[in-house]
Design a protein around this motif. Structure first.
Motif, PDB file in Angstrom:
ATOM      1  N   UNK A  54       8.355 -11.037 103.718  1.00  0.00           N
ATOM      2  CA  UNK A  54       9.386 -11.816 103.028  1.00  0.00           C
ATOM      3  C   UNK A  54      10.092 -12.815 103.940  1.00  0.00           C
ATOM      4  N   UNK A  55       9.999 -12.642 105.244  1.00  0.00           N
ATOM      5  CA  UNK A  55      10.639 -13.567 106.182  1.00  0.00           C
ATOM      6  C   UNK A  55       9.978 -14.941 106.178  1.00  0.00           C
ATOM      7  N   UNK A  56       8.743 -15.020 105.731  1.00  0.00           N
ATOM      8  CA  UNK A  56       7.994 -16.273 105.744  1.00  0.00           C
ATOM      9  C   UNK A  56       8.290 -17.058 104.478  1.00  0.00           C
ATOM     10  N   UNK A  57       8.728 -18.291 104.638  1.00  0.00           N
ATOM     11  CA  UNK A  57       9.087 -19.156 103.508  1.00  0.00           C
ATOM     12  C   UNK A  57       8.097 -20.302 103.320  1.00  0.00           C
ATOM     13  N   UNK A  58       6.961 -20.225 103.961  1.00  0.00           N
ATOM     14  CA  UNK A  58       5.950 -21.277 103.867  1.00  0.00           C
ATOM     15  C   UNK A  58       5.425 -21.348 102.434  1.00  0.00           C
TER      16      UNK A  58
END
Length: 81
Positions: A54-58
């Motif tokens: 969930x930390x990845x917003x790509x």
């Protein structure tokens, strides 16, 4: 409006993979080729795998977490479907 379809898809499944999931995602995102999508199906991990994902917003990443553990092969079938 024309929908963009990436040239290829990287599909992966996770289950209690917190030790390796960041490295796997970072490896794909580090590619010089950018026309792809990354699909991740987390099989209701009990460790912090989902929190890391969930930390990845790509915008090329499409990830979801199963409501209950499906098992490896049903989860693989879901991510490929």
């Amino acid at each position: 409006m024309i929908d963009h379809h990436p040239l290829f898809t990287v599909a992966t499944v996770t289950y209690n993979s917190s030790k390796w999931v960041r490295q796997a995602i970072e490896s794909i995102l580090a590619s010089s080729f950018t026309d792809f999508e990354l699909i991740i199906s987390d099989d209701c991990s009990t460790d912090d795998t989902w929190d890391i994902i969930k930390q990845y917003k790509d915008p090329r990443i499409n990830a979801w977490r199963n409501e209950h553990n499906l098992g490896e092969y049903p989860n693989r079938n879901r991510v490929l479907h």
